[in-house]
Design a protein around this motif. Structure first.
Motif, short mmCIF file in Angstrom:
data_model
loop_
_atom_site.label_atom_id
_atom_site.label_comp_id
_atom_site.label_asym_id
_atom_site.label_seq_id
_atom_site.Cartn_x
_atom_site.Cartn_y
_atom_site.Cartn_z
N ILE A 13 17.43 6.19 -26.38
CA ILE A 13 18.11 5.26 -27.28
C ILE A 13 16.99 4.55 -28.04
CG2 ILE A 13 19.72 3.32 -27.46
CD1 ILE A 13 20.73 4.13 -24.61
N ASP A 14 16.90 4.86 -29.32
CA ASP A 14 15.75 4.43 -30.13
C ASP A 14 16.19 3.47 -31.23
OD1 ASP A 14 13.18 4.28 -31.09
OD2 ASP A 14 13.02 6.40 -31.62
N HIS A 15 15.22 2.82 -31.84
CA HIS A 15 15.42 1.88 -32.95
C HIS A 15 16.33 0.70 -32.58
CE1 HIS A 15 14.36 5.74 -34.96
NE2 HIS A 15 13.42 4.94 -35.43
N ILE A 16 16.21 0.25 -31.33
CA ILE A 16 16.94 -0.94 -30.90
C ILE A 16 16.18 -2.14 -31.46
CG2 ILE A 16 17.69 -2.30 -28.91
CD1 ILE A 16 17.39 0.35 -27.24
N GLN A 17 16.91 -3.10 -32.00
CA GLN A 17 16.26 -4.30 -32.50
C GLN A 17 15.41 -4.91 -31.39
OE1 GLN A 17 18.95 -7.32 -33.97
NE2 GLN A 17 17.42 -7.99 -35.43
N ALA A 18 14.17 -5.31 -31.71
CA ALA A 18 13.25 -5.87 -30.71
C ALA A 18 13.95 -6.98 -29.92
CB ALA A 18 11.99 -6.39 -31.38
N GLY A 19 13.88 -6.87 -28.60
CA GLY A 19 14.52 -7.86 -27.73
C GLY A 19 15.94 -7.48 -27.32
N GLY A 20 16.48 -6.40 -27.85
CA GLY A 20 17.87 -6.03 -27.58
C GLY A 20 18.09 -5.05 -26.45
N ALA A 21 17.01 -4.50 -25.89
CA ALA A 21 17.16 -3.44 -24.88
C ALA A 21 17.89 -3.90 -23.62
CB ALA A 21 15.80 -2.85 -24.51
N MET A 22 17.61 -5.10 -23.16
CA MET A 22 18.24 -5.56 -21.92
C MET A 22 19.75 -5.73 -22.08
SD MET A 22 16.07 -5.33 -19.63
CE MET A 22 17.05 -5.94 -18.27
N LYS A 23 20.17 -6.18 -23.25
CA LYS A 23 21.60 -6.33 -23.51
C LYS A 23 22.28 -4.95 -23.44
CE LYS A 23 22.71 -8.84 -27.15
NZ LYS A 23 23.18 -9.24 -28.48
N ILE A 24 21.65 -3.95 -24.02
CA ILE A 24 22.21 -2.59 -23.99
C ILE A 24 22.19 -2.04 -22.57
CG2 ILE A 24 21.71 -0.23 -24.73
CD1 ILE A 24 20.98 -1.62 -27.48
N TYR A 25 21.13 -2.31 -21.84
CA TYR A 25 21.02 -1.91 -20.44
C TYR A 25 22.23 -2.44 -19.65
CZ TYR A 25 18.86 -1.42 -15.79
OH TYR A 25 18.60 -1.09 -14.49
N GLU A 26 22.56 -3.71 -19.89
CA GLU A 26 23.70 -4.33 -19.20
C GLU A 26 25.03 -3.75 -19.67
OE1 GLU A 26 23.18 -8.54 -19.79
OE2 GLU A 26 21.21 -8.46 -18.83
N TYR A 27 25.21 -3.58 -20.99
CA TYR A 27 26.47 -3.05 -21.51
C TYR A 27 26.77 -1.66 -20.98
CZ TYR A 27 27.46 -6.76 -24.84
OH TYR A 27 27.77 -7.96 -25.40
N LEU A 28 25.72 -0.84 -20.84
CA LEU A 28 25.91 0.53 -20.36
C LEU A 28 25.91 0.62 -18.84
CD1 LEU A 28 23.69 2.52 -22.88
CD2 LEU A 28 26.18 2.28 -22.89
N ASN A 29 25.74 -0.52 -18.16
CA ASN A 29 25.69 -0.55 -16.68
C ASN A 29 24.65 0.42 -16.12
OD1 ASN A 29 27.76 -2.53 -16.21
ND2 ASN A 29 29.21 -0.97 -16.88
N LEU A 30 23.49 0.48 -16.76
CA LEU A 30 22.46 1.44 -16.35
C LEU A 30 21.92 1.14 -14.96
CD1 LEU A 30 20.56 1.97 -19.72
CD2 LEU A 30 22.31 3.41 -18.67
N GLU A 31 22.06 -0.11 -14.49
CA GLU A 31 21.58 -0.43 -13.14
C GLU A 31 22.37 0.33 -12.08
OE1 GLU A 31 24.97 -3.20 -13.83
OE2 GLU A 31 23.29 -2.57 -15.05
N LYS A 32 23.55 0.81 -12.43
CA LYS A 32 24.38 1.54 -11.46
C LYS A 32 24.02 3.01 -11.39
CE LYS A 32 28.25 -1.61 -11.74
NZ LYS A 32 29.29 -2.03 -12.61
N LEU A 33 23.21 3.49 -12.33
CA LEU A 33 22.85 4.91 -12.36
C LEU A 33 21.76 5.20 -11.34
CD1 LEU A 33 22.71 5.71 -16.17
CD2 LEU A 33 24.57 6.16 -14.58
N ASP A 34 21.82 6.39 -10.76
CA ASP A 34 20.82 6.80 -9.79
C ASP A 34 19.83 7.74 -10.48
OD1 ASP A 34 19.51 7.03 -7.39
OD2 ASP A 34 20.75 8.72 -6.72
N CYS A 35 19.17 7.24 -11.53
CA CYS A 35 18.19 8.04 -12.25
C CYS A 35 17.14 7.11 -12.83
CB CYS A 35 18.86 8.86 -13.35
SG CYS A 35 19.67 7.86 -14.60
N SER A 36 16.06 7.69 -13.34
CA SER A 36 14.99 6.88 -13.91
C SER A 36 15.40 6.35 -15.27
CB SER A 36 13.72 7.72 -14.09
OG SER A 36 13.24 8.12 -12.84
#
Length: 141
Positions: A13-36
């Motif tokens: 996921i590229d060209h995210i506005q600087a500082g926006g990655a954590m919000k996207i991480y939360e929206y996609l629930n990436l912490e629940k994934l069992d991958c890198s």
């Protein structure tokens, strides 16, 4: 310069506005994934000055169009066998459910916790969504 290894299979996921990655991480629930998952913040960008990038390893089934609500400049690269096989520009979905939350304290969603937060695109050019219950406005980046 920071160097993060390439992916053999996954999504960038590229060209995210600087500082926006954590919000996207939360929206996609990436912490629940069992991958890198690699989050690169404030990477140099010729186009944007600085940007964030998220690299997710593995085969995923995520509706990435929802990210268009948050930031329309995001691009999605699908990686297979260490090659980019697909590039996606995001489009704005007509409706989104439980991606953005209504901030209006008088909205029914504030009282009825189990109600889904639904927003409808009302102004494509200005990227404005409105809550289907109370008409409160949400504007993405």
């Amino acid at each position: 310069m920071l160097n993060i290894g390439g992916l053999n299979q996954g999504i960038v996921i590229d060209h995210i506005q600087a500082g926006g990655a954590m919000k996207i991480y939360e929206y996609l629930n990436l912490e629940k994934l069992d991958c890198s998952v690699a989050i690169i913040k404030n990477a140099k960008s010729n186009k944007m000055g600085k940007k964030d990038i998220i690299k997710i390893e593995g085969d995923l089934d995520i509706d990435l169009n929802v990210l268009g609500v948050l930031d329309h400049n995001i691009t999605i690269n699908i990686i297979k066998n260490a090659e980019i096989v697909e590039k996606h520009q995001l489009s704005l979905p007509e409706t989104v459910t439980n991606i953005i939350k209504c901030k209006n304290p008088r909205c029914i969603t504030s009282i009825e916790q189990e109600l889904p937060h639904k927003f409808k695109l009302t102004d494509r050019k200005n990227r404005i969504y409105r809550c289907i219950y109370c008409e409160s406005k949400f504007k993405g980046n």
